[in-house]
Write an enzyme that holds these catalytic residues in place. Structure first.
Site, PDB file in Angstrom:
ATOM      1  CG  ASN A 155      -1.804   1.120   1.540  1.00  0.00           C
ATOM      2  OD1 ASN A 155      -2.058   2.234   0.496  1.00  0.00           O
ATOM      3  ND2 ASN A 155      -2.625   0.926   2.816  1.00  0.00           N
TER       4      ASN A 155
ATOM      5  CE  LYS B 141       0.088   2.973   5.117  1.00  0.00           C
ATOM      6  NZ  LYS B 141      -0.185   3.164   5.946  1.00  0.00           N
TER       7      LYS B 141
ATOM      8  CG  HIS C 136      -5.780   1.938   5.205  1.00  0.00           C
ATOM      9  ND1 HIS C 136      -4.916   2.911   6.127  1.00  0.00           N
ATOM     10  CD2 HIS C 136      -4.673   0.915   5.344  1.00  0.00           C
ATOM     11  CE1 HIS C 136      -3.951   2.825   6.227  1.00  0.00           C
ATOM     12  NE2 HIS C 136      -3.497   1.695   5.754  1.00  0.00           N
TER      13      HIS C 136
ATOM     14  CD  GLU D 109      -2.715   5.569   6.756  1.00  0.00           C
ATOM     15  OE1 GLU D 109      -2.722   5.770   5.365  1.00  0.00           O
ATOM     16  OE2 GLU D 109      -1.988   4.817   7.561  1.00  0.00           O
TER      17      GLU D 109
ATOM     18  CD  GLU E 162      -3.410  -2.734   7.709  1.00  0.00           C
ATOM     19  OE1 GLU E 162      -2.230  -2.647   6.585  1.00  0.00           O
ATOM     20  OE2 GLU E 162      -3.734  -1.196   6.997  1.00  0.00           O
TER      21      GLU E 162
ATOM     22  N   GLY F  90       2.846   2.728  10.612  1.00  0.00           N
ATOM     23  CA  GLY F  90       4.013   3.619  10.503  1.00  0.00           C
ATOM     24  C   GLY F  90       4.046   4.202  11.531  1.00  0.00           C
TER      25      GLY F  90
ATOM     26  CB  SER G  73       5.526  -1.332  11.760  1.00  0.00           C
ATOM     27  OG  SER G  73       5.181  -0.624  12.016  1.00  0.00           O
TER      28      SER G  73
HETATM   29  P1  13P Z   1       3.490   0.441   7.703  1.00  0.00           P
HETATM   30  O1  13P Z   1       4.175  -0.589   7.031  1.00  0.00           O
HETATM   31  O2  13P Z   1       3.734   1.852   7.121  1.00  0.00           O
HETATM   32  O3  13P Z   1       3.049   0.765   8.730  1.00  0.00           O
HETATM   33  O4  13P Z   1       1.900   0.660   7.105  1.00  0.00           O
HETATM   34  C1  13P Z   1       0.708  -0.297   7.510  1.00  0.00           C
HETATM   35  C2  13P Z   1      -0.205  -0.270   6.477  1.00  0.00           C
HETATM   36  O5  13P Z   1      -0.925   0.731   6.447  1.00  0.00           O
HETATM   37  C3  13P Z   1      -0.571  -0.631   4.677  1.00  0.00           C
HETATM   38  O6  13P Z   1      -1.498  -0.348   4.650  1.00  0.00           O
END
Ligand code: 13P
Length: 254
Positions: A11, A13, A97, A99, A169, A175, A215
């Site tokens: 992903n 982003k 997601h 976010e 997740e 992150g 992560s």
């Molecule tokens: P990170 O791997 O940067 O923690 O992000 C995970 C994520 O949100 C994948 O959709």
């Protein structure tokens, strides 16, 4: 991982300019033989999807969208429908997601509409669920997971459920560099699979891939990916570099 073929999804982003995105896809395509026993997909920003489909047209690397609307067309400024994605050759879409839930205020009802419509239109959704740190600390992880998954799947016909990939997740691991331990992740993945088993039968639930995200890096991927109910990874930061993303894909194999 048993019968389920591992699935490593990147992903991206809201990262990278178009030339960087194209470079990364070329490097991934070059580095991934396609004969390996693992599925790989990238989820670039929507504006790069057309280029991505073209660039990876001879590759086994799949292309997906990070988000999708619950309507087919109409007055929905800024949105992209499943029909438009399919028209462009994109068959995968992330839905729900964290976010999108926290920053863009998507709630369980919206996510349910997105999931149902994406399935109606023949997309393969990747449904994200996960608890916040305060929910985990309050001992509510399993309740939150069960609420999110049952609301997301409300009124989804049973026979369509196996078309969905679920991604667990934990919000506190995204992150942050903090990863769920393999045991913590496995425990939630088992809860998810048991829930799926109650709605579509154990046999079907055993075929559904449940990814872990938060992560994931080459250093921690192997242990996570070898848990019995962890069938792959949804990778954020580490998917922006070909080396680390391919190393995670490799970790799924050995
Ligand atoms: P990170 O791997 O940067 O923690 O992000 C995970 C994520 O949100 C994948 O959709």
């Amino acid at each position: 991982m048993g019968v389920r073929r591992p699935f490593i999804a990147g992903n991206w982003k809201m990262n990278m300019l178009s030339s960087q995105a194209a470079d990364l896809m070329r490097t991934l395509d070059h580095g991934f033989s396609g004969e390996d026993d693992v599925d790989i997909a990238v989820f670039p920003p929507a504006i790069y999807l057309r280029d991505a489909v073209k660039l990876l047209s001879n590759s086994t690397i799949q292309v997906g969208a990070q988000n999708v609307c619950w309507e087919r067309n109409g007055a929905f400024t800024g949105e992209i429908s499943p029909a438009m994605l399919k028209d462009m050759g994109v068959h995968l879409a992330i839905i729900g997601h964290s976010e999108r839930r926290t920053i863009f205020l998507e709630d369980d009802a919206m996510i349910n509409r997105k999931l149902r419509h994406a399935l109606d239109e023949g997309l393969m959704p990747v449904l994200c669920i996960g608890e916040t740190l305060s929910e985990r600390n309050a001992g509510k992880t399993e309740a939150v997971i069960e609420r999110q998954i049952s609301k997301a799947f409300t009124d989804v016909p049973r026979d369509r459920i196996p078309r969905v990939t679920v991604a667990y997740e934990p919000v506190w691991a995204i992150g942050t560099g903090k990863t769920a331990t393999p045991e913590q992740a496995q425990q939630v993945h088992r809860v998810i699979r048991e829930w799926l088993g109650t709605v579509c039968g154990e046999g079907k639930a055993a075929t559904i891939r449940i990814l872990y995200g938060g992560s994931v890096k080459p250093e921690n991927a192997r242990e996570l990916l070898h848990q019995p109910d962890i069938d792959g990874a949804l990778v954020g930061g580490a998917s922006l570099k070909a080396d680390s993303f391919l190393a995670i894909a490799e970790a799924a194999l050995y």
